[in-house]
Design a protein around this motif. Structure first.
Motif, PDB file in Angstrom:
ATOM      1  N   GLY A 260       0.815  -1.205   0.000  1.00 54.65           N
ATOM      2  CA  GLY A 260       0.000   0.000   0.000  1.00 54.65           C
ATOM      3  C   GLY A 260       0.847   1.253   0.000  1.00 54.65           C
ATOM      4  N   VAL A 261       0.186   2.381   0.196  1.00 59.50           N
ATOM      5  CA  VAL A 261       0.850   3.677   0.170  1.00 59.50           C
ATOM      6  C   VAL A 261       0.900   4.255   1.577  1.00 59.50           C
ATOM      7  N   LEU A 262       2.085   4.623   2.012  1.00 58.43           N
ATOM      8  CA  LEU A 262       2.285   5.291   3.298  1.00 58.43           C
ATOM      9  C   LEU A 262       2.839   6.682   3.013  1.00 58.43           C
ATOM     10  N   ALA A 263       2.124   7.698   3.442  1.00 58.70           N
ATOM     11  CA  ALA A 263       2.493   9.070   3.094  1.00 58.70           C
ATOM     12  C   ALA A 263       2.542   9.941   4.331  1.00 58.70           C
ATOM     13  N   HIS A 264       3.431  10.931   4.284  1.00 59.12           N
ATOM     14  CA  HIS A 264       3.557  11.919   5.362  1.00 59.12           C
ATOM     15  C   HIS A 264       3.695  13.293   4.722  1.00 59.12           C
ATOM     16  N   PRO A 265       2.601  13.829   4.205  1.00 60.35           N
ATOM     17  CA  PRO A 265       2.677  15.073   3.441  1.00 60.35           C
ATOM     18  C   PRO A 265       2.990  16.308   4.274  1.00 60.35           C
ATOM     19  N   ASP A 266       3.092  16.173   5.591  1.00 59.92           N
ATOM     20  CA  ASP A 266       3.474  17.305   6.437  1.00 59.92           C
ATOM     21  C   ASP A 266       4.913  17.197   6.921  1.00 59.92           C
ATOM     22  N   GLN A 267       5.679  16.241   6.384  1.00 58.16           N
ATOM     23  CA  GLN A 267       7.051  16.039   6.837  1.00 58.16           C
ATOM     24  C   GLN A 267       8.037  16.291   5.701  1.00 58.16           C
ATOM     25  N   SER A 268       8.950  17.199   5.934  1.00 60.49           N
ATOM     26  CA  SER A 268      10.035  17.450   4.993  1.00 60.49           C
ATOM     27  C   SER A 268      11.215  18.040   5.758  1.00 60.49           C
ATOM     28  N   PRO A 269      12.297  17.260   5.879  1.00 60.25           N
ATOM     29  CA  PRO A 269      12.463  15.887   5.401  1.00 60.25           C
ATOM     30  C   PRO A 269      11.642  14.904   6.221  1.00 60.25           C
ATOM     31  N   PRO A 270      11.347  13.721   5.676  1.00 55.99           N
ATOM     32  CA  PRO A 270      10.488  12.764   6.368  1.00 55.99           C
ATOM     33  C   PRO A 270      11.129  12.241   7.651  1.00 55.99           C
TER      34      PRO A 270
END
Length: 407
Positions: free
Chosen positions: A78-88
């Motif tokens: 599946g897809v695991l995303a952290h669109p509020d993290q940069s860098p993750p």
């Protein structure tokens, strides 16, 4: 002339006269982007802000918001995303591909007075699903499965290669080598390593000053590369042979080898070529023709062939506003058969989806983030937060390292 113009002109001239950028060159160019606050061009490490962890199963509209679902660390596809993290800080994955590590890079002047581009890695802990800083290593290659990595110590070229357990952070064993190594890459099955050998540090930089006083650190242009050849090593027992490769003119010191898809050859950038072209060598070090299904690939596009081998990722082909498109080729004929969203195609999630750098919506400077894109669709699924442009208060220019995810 400011440094941005100086860098752009220098790269254009060198590309016309010498060689195009090859594998691993992008992170070196990152070191020449101007910092408005510090007036020098570096990739600096900084802390990320508070995060929201999400997991998604299907592409959703480009809002950056996804439904939260529990997920195992490396299991599934599946897809695991952290669109509020940069860098993750927490695991990012999509389909068969996982972000196994990421790093920043900055010029560091050594005791001998020479300046080198120096990486600082954060490696995925497969037990916790978090990226942990590990500054012991100058170079890291992650094996398929993202549980083991091959590492080089800080001083390059290195005289031994470590086999690192990513869960424990311990080196299980060292592989000694007679010649200094500066780059590593695993075979597709993870059973072998190609280790590129150099006579001197492959990431030496030159200081270039513009008329306005801005300073850039650039890869050394021209001259003769110190790359001398490569080892092909069995990961399990460390055994293998070294093969020499003739020294040639280049535009930078680092010209790492990587395995062809079937592991029978290795490739690097074409010396004296352009547009990401590549030169293949047999395992004895002799130049050979490209395999039929890799003839039309580019050495500067990380995604390369789709899992089923029927499609080839290309570079950027079109831009409009805040949208970019990259080409997809038939790998045997070279014909462009499709276009997909994304400014830079990094890894295949499956035979129809890819992970890419793509600009965040809105006007202004290029603000890339990791996204999941799909052939035949213009929608993108954000996977990471935005990597802010120069001048942002919290600028962190990080580079991803992907590996195949296996149960």
């Amino acid at each position: 002339m400011n440094v941005d113009e100086l860098v752009r002109d220098a790269l254009r001239e060198q590309a016309a006269e010498l060689a195009a950028s090859g594998p691993g060159f992008a992170d070196r160019v990152l070191a020449v982007r101007r910092r408005r606050r510090t007036r020098r061009l570096v990739c600096a490490a900084a802390a990320a802000t508070a995060v929201v962890a999400v997991a998604v199963g299907v592409p959703l509209p480009d809002t950056g918001k996804e439904e939260v679902r529990p997920a195992a660390v490396l299991d599934g596809n599946g897809v695991l995303a952290h669109p509020d993290q940069s860098p993750p800080r927490d695991l990012i994955a999509a389909g068969r591909s996982v972000l196994a590590a990421h790093y920043t890079a900055e010029p560091v002047t050594r005791s001998d007075g020479r300046t080198v581009l120096t990486r600082t890695y954060r490696l995925l802990d497969p037990e916790t699903g978090r990226y942990e800083k590990d500054d012991r290593w100058s170079f890291v290659a992650v094996a398929p499965g993202a549980r083991t990595a091959a590492v080089l110590e800080r001083e390059l070229p290195a005289r031994r290669i470590g086999v690192l357990d990513l869960a424990t952070g311990r080196v299980d064993r060292w592989i000694p080598v007679d010649r200094g190594v500066g780059g590593l890459a695993f075979s597709r099955d993870g059973g072998r390593l190609v280790a590129t050998t150099y006579g001197e540090h492959p990431d030496l930089l030159e200081r270039v000053e513009g008329s306005s006083g801005d300073v850039a650190w650039l890869p050394r242009f021209g001259g003769t590369s110190s790359r001398s050849g490569f080892y092909v090593l069995d990961v399990a027992d460390g055994r293998g042979d070294w093969s020499p490769v003739a020294k040639r003119q280049d535009i930078g010191g680092r010209q790492d080898f990587a395995f062809s898809r079937d592991g029978r050859l290795v490739y690097a950038q074409v010396i004296g070529g352009r547009d990401g072209l590549q030169q293949f060598h047999d395992l004895a070090g002799d130049e050979v023709a490209a395999p039929a299904d890799e003839r039309h690939l580019r050495s500067d596009v990380g995604a390369r062939l789709s899992p089923d081998g029927r499609l080839a990722a290309l570079g950027l082909t079109a831009e409009a506003g805040d949208r970019s498109w990259s080409g997809i080729r038939d790998p045997r004929t070279g014909e462009e058969v499709a276009r997909v969203r994304g400014a830079e195609l990094l890894a295949w999630a499956d035979d129809r989806r890819l992970i890419a750098w793509e600009r965040a919506p809105g006007p202004g400077e290029y603000r890339p983030r990791l996204v999941l894109v799909t052939l035949g669709s213009e929608k993108v699924v954000p996977l990471s937060g935005v990597r802010e442009p120069d001048g942002a208060s919290e600028t962190v220019e990080w580079q991803p390292v992907f590996a195949e995810r296996r149960a």
